[in-house]
Design an enzyme around this catalytic site. Structure first.
Site, PDB file in Angstrom:
ATOM      1  N   SER A   5       1.419  -3.574   3.396  1.00 29.77           N
ATOM      2  CA  SER A   5       0.326  -3.480   4.380  1.00 29.77           C
ATOM      3  C   SER A   5       0.907  -3.293   5.773  1.00 29.77           C
ATOM      4  O   SER A   5       1.562  -4.195   6.319  1.00 29.77           O
ATOM      5  CB  SER A   5      -0.530  -4.741   4.343  1.00 29.77           C
ATOM      6  OG  SER A   5      -1.350  -4.752   5.496  1.00 29.77           O
ATOM      7  N   HIS A  30      -0.489   0.533   2.211  1.00 31.96           N
ATOM      8  CA  HIS A  30      -1.790  -0.127   2.325  1.00 31.96           C
ATOM      9  C   HIS A  30      -2.229  -0.100   3.790  1.00 31.96           C
ATOM     10  O   HIS A  30      -1.517  -0.585   4.679  1.00 31.96           O
ATOM     11  CB  HIS A  30      -1.683  -1.567   1.818  1.00 31.96           C
ATOM     12  CG  HIS A  30      -2.991  -2.288   1.727  1.00 31.96           C
ATOM     13  ND1 HIS A  30      -3.843  -2.168   0.652  1.00 31.96           N
ATOM     14  CD2 HIS A  30      -3.591  -3.155   2.592  1.00 31.96           C
ATOM     15  CE1 HIS A  30      -4.911  -2.929   0.849  1.00 31.96           C
ATOM     16  NE2 HIS A  30      -4.783  -3.535   2.013  1.00 31.96           N
ATOM     17  N   ASP A  32      -5.105  -1.148   6.416  1.00 33.19           N
ATOM     18  CA  ASP A  32      -6.247  -2.048   6.638  1.00 33.19           C
ATOM     19  C   ASP A  32      -7.068  -1.585   7.833  1.00 33.19           C
ATOM     20  O   ASP A  32      -6.573  -1.573   8.967  1.00 33.19           O
ATOM     21  CB  ASP A  32      -5.739  -3.470   6.912  1.00 33.19           C
ATOM     22  CG  ASP A  32      -5.197  -4.130   5.656  1.00 33.19           C
ATOM     23  OD1 ASP A  32      -5.924  -4.169   4.650  1.00 33.19           O
ATOM     24  OD2 ASP A  32      -4.045  -4.602   5.684  1.00 33.19           O
ATOM     25  N   MET A  34     -10.249  -2.374  10.165  1.00 33.42           N
ATOM     26  CA  MET A  34     -11.127  -3.494  10.548  1.00 33.42           C
ATOM     27  C   MET A  34     -11.943  -3.118  11.775  1.00 33.42           C
ATOM     28  O   MET A  34     -11.404  -2.521  12.712  1.00 33.42           O
ATOM     29  CB  MET A  34     -10.280  -4.722  10.869  1.00 33.42           C
ATOM     30  CG  MET A  34      -9.361  -5.124   9.741  1.00 33.42           C
ATOM     31  SD  MET A  34      -8.384  -6.556  10.237  1.00 33.42           S
ATOM     32  CE  MET A  34      -7.441  -6.829   8.739  1.00 33.42           C
ATOM     33  N   HIS A  63      -8.019   0.394   2.835  1.00 34.15           N
ATOM     34  CA  HIS A  63      -8.890  -0.763   2.599  1.00 34.15           C
ATOM     35  C   HIS A  63      -9.854  -0.882   3.784  1.00 34.15           C
ATOM     36  O   HIS A  63      -9.456  -1.276   4.877  1.00 34.15           O
ATOM     37  CB  HIS A  63      -7.979  -2.003   2.462  1.00 34.15           C
ATOM     38  CG  HIS A  63      -8.706  -3.286   2.298  1.00 34.15           C
ATOM     39  ND1 HIS A  63      -8.086  -4.515   2.451  1.00 34.15           N
ATOM     40  CD2 HIS A  63     -10.007  -3.570   1.988  1.00 34.15           C
ATOM     41  CE1 HIS A  63      -8.966  -5.479   2.247  1.00 34.15           C
ATOM     42  NE2 HIS A  63     -10.132  -4.940   1.969  1.00 34.15           N
ATOM     43  N   MET A  65     -12.538  -2.562   5.826  1.00 32.55           N
ATOM     44  CA  MET A  65     -13.245  -3.812   6.126  1.00 32.55           C
ATOM     45  C   MET A  65     -14.163  -3.512   7.302  1.00 32.55           C
ATOM     46  O   MET A  65     -13.963  -4.001   8.424  1.00 32.55           O
ATOM     47  CB  MET A  65     -12.224  -4.915   6.452  1.00 32.55           C
ATOM     48  CG  MET A  65     -11.468  -5.394   5.226  1.00 32.55           C
ATOM     49  SD  MET A  65      -9.938  -6.270   5.633  1.00 32.55           S
ATOM     50  CE  MET A  65      -8.837  -4.876   5.796  1.00 32.55           C
ATOM     51  N   MET A 134      -9.240 -10.084  -3.345  1.00 29.17           N
ATOM     52  CA  MET A 134      -8.792 -10.656  -2.068  1.00 29.17           C
ATOM     53  C   MET A 134      -8.344 -12.088  -2.324  1.00 29.17           C
ATOM     54  O   MET A 134      -9.135 -12.930  -2.754  1.00 29.17           O
ATOM     55  CB  MET A 134      -9.922 -10.647  -1.034  1.00 29.17           C
ATOM     56  CG  MET A 134     -10.333  -9.271  -0.542  1.00 29.17           C
ATOM     57  SD  MET A 134      -8.997  -8.280   0.172  1.00 29.17           S
ATOM     58  CE  MET A 134      -8.410  -9.348   1.503  1.00 29.17           C
ATOM     59  N   GLY A 139      -9.321 -10.139   7.135  1.00 28.82           N
ATOM     60  CA  GLY A 139      -9.345 -10.142   8.604  1.00 28.82           C
ATOM     61  C   GLY A 139      -7.981 -10.245   9.261  1.00 28.82           C
ATOM     62  O   GLY A 139      -7.770  -9.697  10.326  1.00 28.82           O
ATOM     63  N   PHE A 140      -7.064 -10.944   8.608  1.00 29.59           N
ATOM     64  CA  PHE A 140      -5.775 -11.189   9.255  1.00 29.59           C
ATOM     65  C   PHE A 140      -4.627 -11.169   8.240  1.00 29.59           C
ATOM     66  O   PHE A 140      -4.820 -11.561   7.088  1.00 29.59           O
ATOM     67  CB  PHE A 140      -5.775 -12.568   9.943  1.00 29.59           C
ATOM     68  CG  PHE A 140      -6.868 -12.694  10.961  1.00 29.59           C
ATOM     69  CD1 PHE A 140      -6.699 -12.220  12.258  1.00 29.59           C
ATOM     70  CD2 PHE A 140      -8.092 -13.249  10.609  1.00 29.59           C
ATOM     71  CE1 PHE A 140      -7.723 -12.312  13.193  1.00 29.59           C
ATOM     72  CE2 PHE A 140      -9.129 -13.347  11.541  1.00 29.59           C
ATOM     73  CZ  PHE A 140      -8.941 -12.877  12.841  1.00 29.59           C
ATOM     74  N   GLY A 141      -3.463 -10.751   8.723  1.00 25.87           N
ATOM     75  CA  GLY A 141      -2.249 -10.882   7.929  1.00 25.87           C
ATOM     76  C   GLY A 141      -1.697 -12.296   8.077  1.00 25.87           C
ATOM     77  O   GLY A 141      -2.151 -13.054   8.944  1.00 25.87           O
ATOM     78  N   GLY A 142      -0.762 -12.653   7.232  1.00 23.13           N
ATOM     79  CA  GLY A 142      -0.037 -13.911   7.388  1.00 23.13           C
ATOM     80  C   GLY A 142      -0.778 -15.170   6.967  1.00 23.13           C
ATOM     81  O   GLY A 142      -0.362 -16.271   7.318  1.00 23.13           O
ATOM     82  N   ASP A 172      -4.496  -8.798  -2.799  1.00 17.84           N
ATOM     83  CA  ASP A 172      -4.236  -8.646  -1.359  1.00 17.84           C
ATOM     84  C   ASP A 172      -4.390  -9.969  -0.624  1.00 17.84           C
ATOM     85  O   ASP A 172      -5.484 -10.542  -0.584  1.00 17.84           O
ATOM     86  CB  ASP A 172      -5.244  -7.617  -0.819  1.00 17.84           C
ATOM     87  CG  ASP A 172      -5.020  -7.255   0.640  1.00 17.84           C
ATOM     88  OD1 ASP A 172      -4.036  -7.722   1.239  1.00 17.84           O
ATOM     89  OD2 ASP A 172      -5.850  -6.490   1.169  1.00 17.84           O
ATOM     90  N   GLY A 173      -3.268 -10.421  -0.034  1.00 16.07           N
ATOM     91  CA  GLY A 173      -3.339 -11.587   0.841  1.00 16.07           C
ATOM     92  C   GLY A 173      -2.415 -12.712   0.414  1.00 16.07           C
ATOM     93  O   GLY A 173      -2.525 -13.223  -0.703  1.00 16.07           O
ATOM     94  N   GLY A 194       2.055  -7.742   3.363  1.00 16.04           N
ATOM     95  CA  GLY A 194       2.218  -7.342   4.760  1.00 16.04           C
ATOM     96  C   GLY A 194       3.348  -8.110   5.403  1.00 16.04           C
ATOM     97  O   GLY A 194       4.466  -7.604   5.561  1.00 16.04           O
ATOM     98  N   SER A 195       3.075  -9.381   5.758  1.00 19.76           N
ATOM     99  CA  SER A 195       4.087 -10.166   6.467  1.00 19.76           C
ATOM    100  C   SER A 195       5.340 -10.393   5.622  1.00 19.76           C
ATOM    101  O   SER A 195       6.446 -10.490   6.157  1.00 19.76           O
ATOM    102  CB  SER A 195       3.490 -11.497   6.937  1.00 19.76           C
ATOM    103  OG  SER A 195       2.788 -12.120   5.896  1.00 19.76           O
TER     104      SER A 195
END
Ligand code: DX5
Ligand code: ZN
Length: 216
Positions: A5, A30, A32, A34, A63, A65, A134, A139-142, A172-173, A194-195
């Site tokens: 991501s 990926h 994202d 938003m 993706h 959102m 999900m 809404g957020f990475g990490g 994802d997540g 992602g992170s």
């Protein structure tokens, strides 16, 4: 398969992160999107996606959102999306929006939030190429992986086996090297990270470690 991501990528030197994905032969990118409305965060839109597309031949896993994604499908197809995933509660007529995405010849995915049930698959599964489980609130990475996602992946796998065996499960997540194995064992085909990839010194090494863990 792995889908890094780029939400967590270094946008001051994005080419470096794309070079890492290219050399590690990542399966997907990926992306994202938003809108600050469906989720409490804003990322970027189709013009950025079409610029990023020039940096790689890897398929773009987009993706969305965003509220009313049906208004932006054509823009994201033109920008280079290869898979477009939407959230069922972001669009008024889900069947119509799924068919709209398919009409452009790209793959279609449906995302299921952590507290949402799988009931929405009853009358959509036949049309889907991908189900995106999900494992954090979007809404957020990490963020941290939500444990109940494992049971949901197993249940999704059962539905897929019965009703549309070609459909893939993406998760994802909060995916890290330390929990990837249990997510794959539960039935995931594609992991988003992602992170865990771009937060590290060498994103290329991290992608390779994920691929080794999957024996690919
Ligand atoms: C969250 C996004 C994710 C996010 C994952 O809304 O959909 O794709 O980038 O980030 P990590 O892997 O850091 O949890
Ligand atoms: Zn995502």
């Amino acid at each position: 398969m792995i889908s890094p991501s780029i939400l967590s990528a270094d946008f001051t030197n994005i080419k470096k992160d794309f070079d890492a994905m290219n050399s590690a032969k990542s399966h997907f990118v990926h992306v994202d999107i938003m809108d600050g409305n469906y989720v409490p965060n804003i990322s970027f839109g189709p013009s950025i996606v079409s610029q990023l597309k020039k940096l790689t031949d890897i398929p773009f896993d987009v993706h969305l959102m965003i509220e009313n994604p049906e208004n932006y499908i054509e823009d994201f197809v033109k920008a280079g999306a290869d898979i477009i995933t939407i959230h069922p509660d972001s669009t008024k007529h889900l069947n119509r929006t799924i068919n709209l995405i398919k009409s452009y010849g790209v793959d279609v995915g449906l995302a299921i939030n952590p507290a949402e049930s799988l009931d929405v698959l009853d009358y959509t599964i036949e049309d889907l190429n991908l189900i995106l489980i999900m494992s954090v609130n979007p809404g957020f990475g990490g963020q941290s992986f939500i444990k109940s996602s494992l049971r949901k992946i197993e249940e999704t796998k059962k539905i897929i086996n019965e009703k549309n065996p070609r459909c893939k499960i993406e998760v994802d997540g909060g995916i890290k090297l330390s929990n990837a194995k249990e997510v794959l064992d539960a039935g995931a085909d594609i992991l988003v990270a992602g992170s865990a990839i771009f937060g590290q010194d060498s994103p290329e090494d991290e992608i390779n470690k994920f691929k080794e863990l999957m024996n690919i």
